[in-house]
Motif scaffolding. Structure first.
Motif, PDB file in Angstrom:
ATOM      1  N   SER A  33     -38.525   3.078  97.760  1.00 29.76           N
ATOM      2  CA  SER A  33     -38.888   2.149  96.681  1.00 29.76           C
ATOM      3  C   SER A  33     -38.849   0.683  97.106  1.00 29.76           C
ATOM      4  O   SER A  33     -39.640  -0.124  96.620  1.00 29.76           O
ATOM      5  CB  SER A  33     -38.026   2.376  95.443  1.00 29.76           C
ATOM      6  N   ARG A  34     -37.946   0.315  98.025  1.00 31.56           N
ATOM      7  CA  ARG A  34     -37.865  -1.082  98.471  1.00 31.56           C
ATOM      8  C   ARG A  34     -39.177  -1.563  99.090  1.00 31.56           C
ATOM      9  O   ARG A  34     -39.517  -2.739  99.020  1.00 31.56           O
ATOM     10  CB  ARG A  34     -36.722  -1.215  99.502  1.00 31.56           C
ATOM     11  N   LYS A  35     -39.935  -0.635  99.646  1.00 29.56           N
ATOM     12  CA  LYS A  35     -41.222  -1.001 100.260  1.00 29.56           C
ATOM     13  C   LYS A  35     -42.298  -1.244  99.200  1.00 29.56           C
ATOM     14  O   LYS A  35     -43.357  -1.763  99.500  1.00 29.56           O
ATOM     15  CB  LYS A  35     -41.671   0.063 101.252  1.00 29.56           C
ATOM     16  N   ASN A  36     -42.039  -0.818  97.969  1.00 30.81           N
ATOM     17  CA  ASN A  36     -42.853  -1.219  96.816  1.00 30.81           C
ATOM     18  C   ASN A  36     -44.294  -0.687  96.835  1.00 30.81           C
ATOM     19  O   ASN A  36     -45.214  -1.336  96.364  1.00 30.81           O
ATOM     20  CB  ASN A  36     -42.844  -2.745  96.729  1.00 30.81           C
ATOM     21  N   TYR A  37     -44.486   0.498  97.389  1.00 27.47           N
ATOM     22  CA  TYR A  37     -45.844   1.052  97.510  1.00 27.47           C
ATOM     23  C   TYR A  37     -46.506   1.333  96.161  1.00 27.47           C
ATOM     24  O   TYR A  37     -47.719   1.198  96.030  1.00 27.47           O
ATOM     25  CB  TYR A  37     -45.830   2.330  98.357  1.00 27.47           C
ATOM     26  N   LEU A  38     -45.722   1.721  95.170  1.00 28.05           N
ATOM     27  CA  LEU A  38     -46.318   1.985  93.847  1.00 28.05           C
ATOM     28  C   LEU A  38     -46.972   0.716  93.306  1.00 28.05           C
ATOM     29  O   LEU A  38     -48.067   0.764  92.741  1.00 28.05           O
ATOM     30  CB  LEU A  38     -45.264   2.525  92.871  1.00 28.05           C
ATOM     31  N   PHE A  39     -46.320  -0.403  93.483  1.00 27.14           N
ATOM     32  CA  PHE A  39     -46.909  -1.686  93.090  1.00 27.14           C
ATOM     33  C   PHE A  39     -48.246  -1.900  93.808  1.00 27.14           C
ATOM     34  O   PHE A  39     -49.241  -2.271  93.196  1.00 27.14           O
ATOM     35  CB  PHE A  39     -45.933  -2.825  93.399  1.00 27.14           C
ATOM     36  N   LEU A  40     -48.288  -1.639  95.106  1.00 28.69           N
ATOM     37  CA  LEU A  40     -49.527  -1.822  95.874  1.00 28.69           C
ATOM     38  C   LEU A  40     -50.632  -0.903  95.368  1.00 28.69           C
ATOM     39  O   LEU A  40     -51.786  -1.334  95.237  1.00 28.69           O
ATOM     40  CB  LEU A  40     -49.266  -1.576  97.366  1.00 28.69           C
ATOM     41  N   LEU A  41     -50.297   0.323  95.045  1.00 32.42           N
ATOM     42  CA  LEU A  41     -51.303   1.249  94.511  1.00 32.42           C
ATOM     43  C   LEU A  41     -51.872   0.736  93.189  1.00 32.42           C
ATOM     44  O   LEU A  41     -53.077   0.827  92.947  1.00 32.42           O
ATOM     45  CB  LEU A  41     -50.708   2.646  94.329  1.00 32.42           C
ATOM     46  N   LYS A  42     -51.017   0.180  92.346  1.00 34.55           N
ATOM     47  CA  LYS A  42     -51.481  -0.384  91.067  1.00 34.55           C
ATOM     48  C   LYS A  42     -52.409  -1.571  91.300  1.00 34.55           C
ATOM     49  O   LYS A  42     -53.389  -1.750  90.587  1.00 34.55           O
ATOM     50  CB  LYS A  42     -50.279  -0.803  90.208  1.00 34.55           C
ATOM     51  N   SER A  59     -39.929  11.476 104.234  1.00 36.40           N
ATOM     52  CA  SER A  59     -38.836  12.381 103.842  1.00 36.40           C
ATOM     53  C   SER A  59     -37.572  11.664 103.361  1.00 36.40           C
ATOM     54  O   SER A  59     -36.637  12.321 102.916  1.00 36.40           O
ATOM     55  CB  SER A  59     -38.477  13.292 105.026  1.00 36.40           C
ATOM     56  N   ARG A  60     -37.528  10.347 103.436  1.00 38.38           N
ATOM     57  CA  ARG A  60     -36.290   9.641 103.068  1.00 38.38           C
ATOM     58  C   ARG A  60     -36.034   9.605 101.563  1.00 38.38           C
ATOM     59  O   ARG A  60     -34.885   9.567 101.136  1.00 38.38           O
ATOM     60  CB  ARG A  60     -36.311   8.211 103.625  1.00 38.38           C
ATOM     61  N   ASP A  61     -37.099   9.558 100.774  1.00 38.26           N
ATOM     62  CA  ASP A  61     -36.969   9.554  99.313  1.00 38.26           C
ATOM     63  C   ASP A  61     -38.097  10.411  98.741  1.00 38.26           C
ATOM     64  O   ASP A  61     -39.150   9.901  98.356  1.00 38.26           O
ATOM     65  CB  ASP A  61     -37.032   8.118  98.779  1.00 38.26           C
ATOM     66  N   ILE A  62     -37.870  11.708  98.727  1.00 38.36           N
ATOM     67  CA  ILE A  62     -38.896  12.678  98.339  1.00 38.36           C
ATOM     68  C   ILE A  62     -39.414  12.414  96.925  1.00 38.36           C
ATOM     69  O   ILE A  62     -40.603  12.508  96.671  1.00 38.36           O
ATOM     70  CB  ILE A  62     -38.354  14.132  98.446  1.00 38.36           C
ATOM     71  N   SER A  63     -38.523  12.066  95.986  1.00 37.91           N
ATOM     72  CA  SER A  63     -38.981  11.861  94.606  1.00 37.91           C
ATOM     73  C   SER A  63     -39.906  10.647  94.514  1.00 37.91           C
ATOM     74  O   SER A  63     -40.894  10.667  93.774  1.00 37.91           O
ATOM     75  CB  SER A  63     -37.806  11.743  93.635  1.00 37.91           C
ATOM     76  N   TYR A  64     -39.612   9.585  95.264  1.00 41.70           N
ATOM     77  CA  TYR A  64     -40.495   8.416  95.272  1.00 41.70           C
ATOM     78  C   TYR A  64     -41.853   8.779  95.873  1.00 41.70           C
ATOM     79  O   TYR A  64     -42.901   8.409  95.334  1.00 41.70           O
ATOM     80  CB  TYR A  64     -39.848   7.265  96.050  1.00 41.70           C
ATOM     81  N   TYR A  65     -41.831   9.525  96.967  1.00 42.61           N
ATOM     82  CA  TYR A  65     -43.076   9.973  97.606  1.00 42.61           C
ATOM     83  C   TYR A  65     -43.904  10.815  96.625  1.00 42.61           C
ATOM     84  O   TYR A  65     -45.118  10.621  96.495  1.00 42.61           O
ATOM     85  CB  TYR A  65     -42.737  10.755  98.874  1.00 42.61           C
ATOM     86  N   LYS A  66     -43.242  11.713  95.885  1.00 47.40           N
ATOM     87  CA  LYS A  66     -43.948  12.540  94.896  1.00 47.40           C
ATOM     88  C   LYS A  66     -44.543  11.683  93.787  1.00 47.40           C
ATOM     89  O   LYS A  66     -45.648  11.941  93.311  1.00 47.40           O
ATOM     90  CB  LYS A  66     -43.007  13.603  94.308  1.00 47.40           C
ATOM     91  N   ASN A  67     -43.809  10.659  93.347  1.00 48.78           N
ATOM     92  CA  ASN A  67     -44.342   9.740  92.328  1.00 48.78           C
ATOM     93  C   ASN A  67     -45.619   9.068  92.814  1.00 48.78           C
ATOM     94  O   ASN A  67     -46.584   8.911  92.055  1.00 48.78           O
ATOM     95  CB  ASN A  67     -43.313   8.662  91.973  1.00 48.78           C
ATOM     96  N   LEU A  68     -45.621   8.648  94.074  1.00 43.42           N
ATOM     97  CA  LEU A  68     -46.811   8.012  94.644  1.00 43.42           C
ATOM     98  C   LEU A  68     -47.981   8.996  94.680  1.00 43.42           C
ATOM     99  O   LEU A  68     -49.100   8.651  94.286  1.00 43.42           O
ATOM    100  CB  LEU A  68     -46.530   7.496  96.059  1.00 43.42           C
ATOM    101  N   LYS A  69     -47.712  10.212  95.142  1.00 42.42           N
ATOM    102  CA  LYS A  69     -48.767  11.234  95.219  1.00 42.42           C
ATOM    103  C   LYS A  69     -49.321  11.542  93.822  1.00 42.42           C
ATOM    104  O   LYS A  69     -50.529  11.688  93.654  1.00 42.42           O
ATOM    105  CB  LYS A  69     -48.228  12.510  95.872  1.00 42.42           C
ATOM    106  N   ASN A  70     -48.443  11.619  92.820  1.00 43.33           N
ATOM    107  CA  ASN A  70     -48.886  11.868  91.441  1.00 43.33           C
ATOM    108  C   ASN A  70     -49.744  10.727  90.925  1.00 43.33           C
ATOM    109  O   ASN A  70     -50.765  10.950  90.270  1.00 43.33           O
ATOM    110  CB  ASN A  70     -47.685  12.081  90.514  1.00 43.33           C
ATOM    111  N   PHE A  71     -49.335   9.490  91.213  1.00 45.70           N
ATOM    112  CA  PHE A  71     -50.120   8.328  90.793  1.00 45.70           C
ATOM    113  C   PHE A  71     -51.513   8.372  91.432  1.00 45.70           C
ATOM    114  O   PHE A  71     -52.519   8.114  90.767  1.00 45.70           O
ATOM    115  CB  PHE A  71     -49.399   7.033  91.185  1.00 45.70           C
ATOM    116  N   ILE A  72     -51.564   8.697  92.704  1.00 37.69           N
ATOM    117  CA  ILE A  72     -52.840   8.773  93.438  1.00 37.69           C
ATOM    118  C   ILE A  72     -53.746   9.838  92.827  1.00 37.69           C
ATOM    119  O   ILE A  72     -54.929   9.585  92.579  1.00 37.69           O
ATOM    120  CB  ILE A  72     -52.573   9.051  94.937  1.00 37.69           C
TER     121      ILE A  72
END
Length: 195
Positions: A33-42, A59-72
């Motif tokens: 989350s610190r890398k803020n990729y969800l913000f970039l996708l928005k 693999s460091r934060d699987i739930s964050y990665y899944k959130n990004l994939k779901n948003f995509i």
């Protein structure tokens, strides 16, 4: 007396690619989350004709990665966003060579190794402003943003990367940026000299 020895940076090989009609963005860092990729996708969501390559451990934060994939998936961005995971130096060098712009929306960075790589390989950069990153990169060929606001950053991208005239100016300026980064050997030599 205090002395600073910056980390050494291995030089990535530069590859030549034929330009296609898509804008290529690159960002690197673990998918956390610190890398803020969800913000970039928005920020990128309504834009067309681009590819965002994301390099980093998924693999460091699987739930964050899944959130990004779901948003995509939810926003029909599968053809625009590519997660590469952890990759070889050769593949990384090819992605840096192919990119039109390195973009970092990380909330904070230390030295900014990935940003330094983009500068070494002479790619325009958009990054969040911190004094540390300014010290690392300088100003030429770099566009700094100062707030995490979707429309604000989207307009920066539209005005500086998607606007061909402004992009050409930014691209010329990155070659005027004479910031030198030590190689690992030079860094070690400087450190040993100090002790």
């Amino acid at each position: 007396k205090i002395s600073v020895v910056e980390p050494g940076i291995d030089r990535l090989k530069k590859y030549n690619f034929k330009k296609n009609n898509k804008i290529h963005f690159l960002t690197c860092g673990s998918i956390i989350s610190r890398k803020n990729y969800l913000f970039l996708l928005k920020v990128l969501k309504p834009l067309d004709n681009f590819i965002l390559d994301i390099v980093g451990d998924t693999s460091r934060d699987i739930s964050y990665y899944k959130n990004l994939k779901n948003f995509i998936t939810k926003n029909s961005m599968k053809r625009k966003i590519i997660f590469h995971g952890s990759i070889s130096d050769k593949k990384l060098a090819k992605l840096y060579s192919k990119t039109d712009c390195y973009i970092s929306v990380s909330k904070y960075e230390g030295f900014g190794m990935s940003l330094a790589n983009a500068l070494i390989i002479k790619k325009p950069i958009i990054t969040f402003f911190t004094q540390t990153i300014l010290n690392t990169l300088g100003k030429k060929g770099i566009v700094y943003f100062k707030k995490f606001e979707v429309n604000y950053l989207r307009n920066i991208i539209i005005n500086n990367i998607l606007n061909k005239k402004n992009y050409e100016k930014l691209n010329k300026n990155i070659y005027k940026n004479k910031r030198y980064f030590l190689t690992p050997h030079e860094s070690a030599k400087k450190f040993i000299k100090l002790i």
